[in-house]
Design a protein around this motif. Sequence first.
Motif, PDB file in Angstrom:
ATOM      1  N   UNK A   1      68.930 -90.381 -48.777  1.00 14.00           N
ATOM      2  CA  UNK A   1      68.915 -89.866 -50.231  1.00 14.00           C
ATOM      3  C   UNK A   1      68.266 -88.493 -50.206  1.00 14.00           C
ATOM      4  N   UNK A   2      67.255 -88.391 -49.460  1.00 13.57           N
ATOM      5  CA  UNK A   2      66.573 -87.092 -49.332  1.00 13.57           C
ATOM      6  C   UNK A   2      67.254 -85.615 -48.832  1.00 13.57           C
ATOM      7  N   UNK A   3      67.739 -86.311 -47.700  1.00 14.68           N
ATOM      8  CA  UNK A   3      68.474 -85.291 -46.751  1.00 14.68           C
ATOM      9  C   UNK A   3      69.994 -85.049 -47.538  1.00 14.68           C
ATOM     10  N   UNK A   4      70.627 -85.814 -47.848  1.00 15.52           N
ATOM     11  CA  UNK A   4      71.957 -85.606 -48.445  1.00 15.52           C
ATOM     12  C   UNK A   4      71.811 -84.588 -49.851  1.00 15.52           C
ATOM     13  N   UNK A   5      70.520 -84.864 -50.719  1.00 20.17           N
ATOM     14  CA  UNK A   5      70.650 -84.290 -51.953  1.00 20.17           C
ATOM     15  C   UNK A   5      70.318 -82.839 -51.465  1.00 20.17           C
ATOM     16  N   UNK A   6      69.327 -82.543 -50.460  1.00 21.29           N
ATOM     17  CA  UNK A   6      68.837 -81.199 -49.640  1.00 21.29           C
ATOM     18  C   UNK A   6      70.368 -80.641 -49.320  1.00 21.29           C
ATOM     19  N   UNK A   7      71.231 -81.106 -48.636  1.00 22.85           N
ATOM     20  CA  UNK A   7      72.280 -80.501 -48.267  1.00 22.85           C
ATOM     21  C   UNK A   7      73.349 -80.366 -49.224  1.00 22.85           C
ATOM     22  N   UNK A   8      73.245 -81.154 -50.278  1.00 22.08           N
ATOM     23  CA  UNK A   8      74.176 -80.933 -51.244  1.00 22.08           C
ATOM     24  C   UNK A   8      73.864 -79.722 -52.277  1.00 22.08           C
ATOM     25  N   UNK A   9      72.468 -79.607 -52.394  1.00 26.96           N
ATOM     26  CA  UNK A   9      71.909 -78.438 -53.024  1.00 26.96           C
ATOM     27  C   UNK A   9      72.123 -77.140 -52.575  1.00 26.96           C
ATOM     28  N   UNK A  10      72.093 -77.269 -51.191  1.00 28.87           N
ATOM     29  CA  UNK A  10      72.252 -75.920 -50.598  1.00 28.87           C
ATOM     30  C   UNK A  10      73.516 -75.507 -50.386  1.00 28.87           C
ATOM     31  N   UNK A  11      74.572 -76.400 -50.380  1.00 36.15           N
ATOM     32  CA  UNK A  11      75.904 -76.053 -50.119  1.00 36.15           C
ATOM     33  C   UNK A  11      76.436 -75.571 -51.436  1.00 36.15           C
ATOM     34  N   UNK A  12      76.040 -76.370 -52.599  1.00 37.08           N
ATOM     35  CA  UNK A  12      76.372 -75.703 -54.022  1.00 37.08           C
ATOM     36  C   UNK A  12      75.977 -74.528 -54.251  1.00 37.08           C
ATOM     37  N   UNK A  13      74.767 -74.210 -54.013  1.00 33.04           N
ATOM     38  CA  UNK A  13      73.973 -72.855 -54.253  1.00 33.04           C
ATOM     39  C   UNK A  13      74.467 -71.809 -53.226  1.00 33.04           C
ATOM     40  N   UNK A  14      74.749 -72.198 -52.142  1.00 34.78           N
ATOM     41  CA  UNK A  14      74.841 -70.762 -51.055  1.00 34.78           C
ATOM     42  C   UNK A  14      76.211 -70.540 -50.577  1.00 34.78           C
ATOM     43  N   UNK A  15      77.084 -71.786 -50.675  1.00 35.66           N
ATOM     44  CA  UNK A  15      78.400 -71.856 -49.981  1.00 35.66           C
ATOM     45  C   UNK A  15      79.519 -72.037 -50.776  1.00 35.66           C
ATOM     46  N   UNK A  16      79.368 -72.643 -51.780  1.00 36.34           N
ATOM     47  CA  UNK A  16      80.421 -73.185 -52.609  1.00 36.34           C
ATOM     48  C   UNK A  16      81.305 -72.064 -53.069  1.00 36.34           C
ATOM     49  N   UNK A  17      81.065 -70.832 -53.284  1.00 36.41           N
ATOM     50  CA  UNK A  17      81.600 -69.706 -53.961  1.00 36.41           C
ATOM     51  C   UNK A  17      82.314 -68.932 -52.502  1.00 36.41           C
ATOM     52  N   UNK A  18      81.889 -69.397 -51.584  1.00 38.32           N
ATOM     53  CA  UNK A  18      82.549 -68.557 -50.352  1.00 38.32           C
ATOM     54  C   UNK A  18      83.331 -69.237 -49.266  1.00 38.32           C
ATOM     55  N   UNK A  19      83.436 -70.562 -49.638  1.00 39.81           N
ATOM     56  CA  UNK A  19      84.322 -71.345 -48.829  1.00 39.81           C
ATOM     57  C   UNK A  19      85.239 -72.084 -49.478  1.00 39.81           C
ATOM     58  N   UNK A  20      86.504 -72.344 -48.787  1.00 39.47           N
ATOM     59  CA  UNK A  20      87.507 -73.126 -49.493  1.00 39.47           C
ATOM     60  C   UNK A  20      87.138 -74.238 -49.835  1.00 39.47           C
ATOM     61  N   UNK A  21      87.717 -75.138 -50.638  1.00 38.24           N
ATOM     62  CA  UNK A  21      87.337 -76.600 -51.009  1.00 38.24           C
ATOM     63  C   UNK A  21      87.439 -77.433 -49.758  1.00 38.24           C
ATOM     64  N   UNK A  22      88.623 -77.085 -48.954  1.00 39.66           N
ATOM     65  CA  UNK A  22      88.866 -77.801 -47.559  1.00 39.66           C
ATOM     66  C   UNK A  22      87.517 -77.566 -46.396  1.00 39.66           C
ATOM     67  N   UNK A  23      87.356 -76.451 -46.417  1.00 38.35           N
ATOM     68  CA  UNK A  23      86.447 -76.020 -45.463  1.00 38.35           C
ATOM     69  C   UNK A  23      84.832 -76.612 -45.573  1.00 38.35           C
ATOM     70  N   UNK A  24      84.638 -76.497 -47.131  1.00 40.79           N
ATOM     71  CA  UNK A  24      83.589 -76.863 -47.493  1.00 40.79           C
ATOM     72  C   UNK A  24      83.139 -78.472 -47.306  1.00 40.79           C
TER      73      UNK A  24
END
Length: 360
Positions: free
Chosen positions: A67-90
């Motif tokens: 729960x801790x690690x998945x939440x941290x992963x989601x937070x950083x992906x949403x904040x720093x990569x979601x606008x730079x990567x395609x949906x499939x690559x993300x």
Amino acid sequence: MSRDLKLYLELLWQSILFWVVVMGLYSLFRYYGMDEEVGVTVIAEFSGNQGTIKALQGFMVIGILIGFLYATIDFFFDKYTSDRLSLVLDLVLRTIVYFVTTVAVFTAVIRLFSKVYNLPLDSSRGWWLQDKAFWSAILYIVLVSFVFSFIKIATEKFGKGVFFKMLMGKYKNPQEEKRIFMFLDLKDSTTIAENLGHFKYSQFIQDCFYDLNEVVPKYDAEIYQYVGDEAVLSWPYKKGLANNNCVDLFFAFQQKKQSKSQYYLDKYGVVPEFKAGLHGGILMVTEVGVIKKEIAYHGDVINTSARIQGECNKHKVLLLISERLLQDLRMHPHLSTKFLGSVLLKGKKKKVNIHTIDKV
């Protein structure tokens, strides 16, 4: 506490609670009463109620860590990569990171419980490749991840709390609610569309609304709908008033666009500017549609909000607010207001007092 930290902590407790519950249930499904099954051999350490308790403890620890690690992963992906990567690559990258994290968590917990309870559990390098129990757990995690994602997407679609109210059938019949609405519209949209052409203009609007979506959660707003180059935002009345959320969101959105002004100039030759109208009060909310269900708001509040936004060009300002809503706000020192007069909005019989708000 910063708004990003607030969002992270909210995601964190929801994720930990969810995974503790589902992994605890998995341990019961997997191990409870297993030693009583005919033809099943169970090592002594996992037999009886004590074995079930050990398994439950282990999987609950796994749930906390996941729960801790998945939440941290989601937070950083949403904040720093979601606008730079395609949906499939993300999705692919997240899946890889999730899997590596899960293997690491299971390995750490197995080693810990092997030492604490002196259990004959294998945690050597590559142990998980041939471990059928691990792969059954992975399959379970994938399935419940879809459930978690569905709940998250539905919550984002309908707004916090609204999805569960829909499941309970609360909006089958019209309900009265007190809410604040903001109609946010692109200024000079016709001119911009003519200069850019329909394809590039569509990309332009997409970028604008992506920036808006980064700001919206920080101010507890809900996006009611998009209509062309216009977005309609909404708050439960108290949430919209709290910390001046309904006003500060507009200025945060402005600041976000200004911070990316060079990007917009390089790509489109123009920096977007939005105008907004704010109003609040009591209206009706209900569930509409059969093939495509959604929540609809009906009443004078939403119509008045739209009409107030329509006055922005006339008064040459970017933000207008009704006097009724302004009276309920506790204005921050960095904001100033100016009374612009009483206007007779289209479709209304009584004049509405309007004010503009600006930063000092």
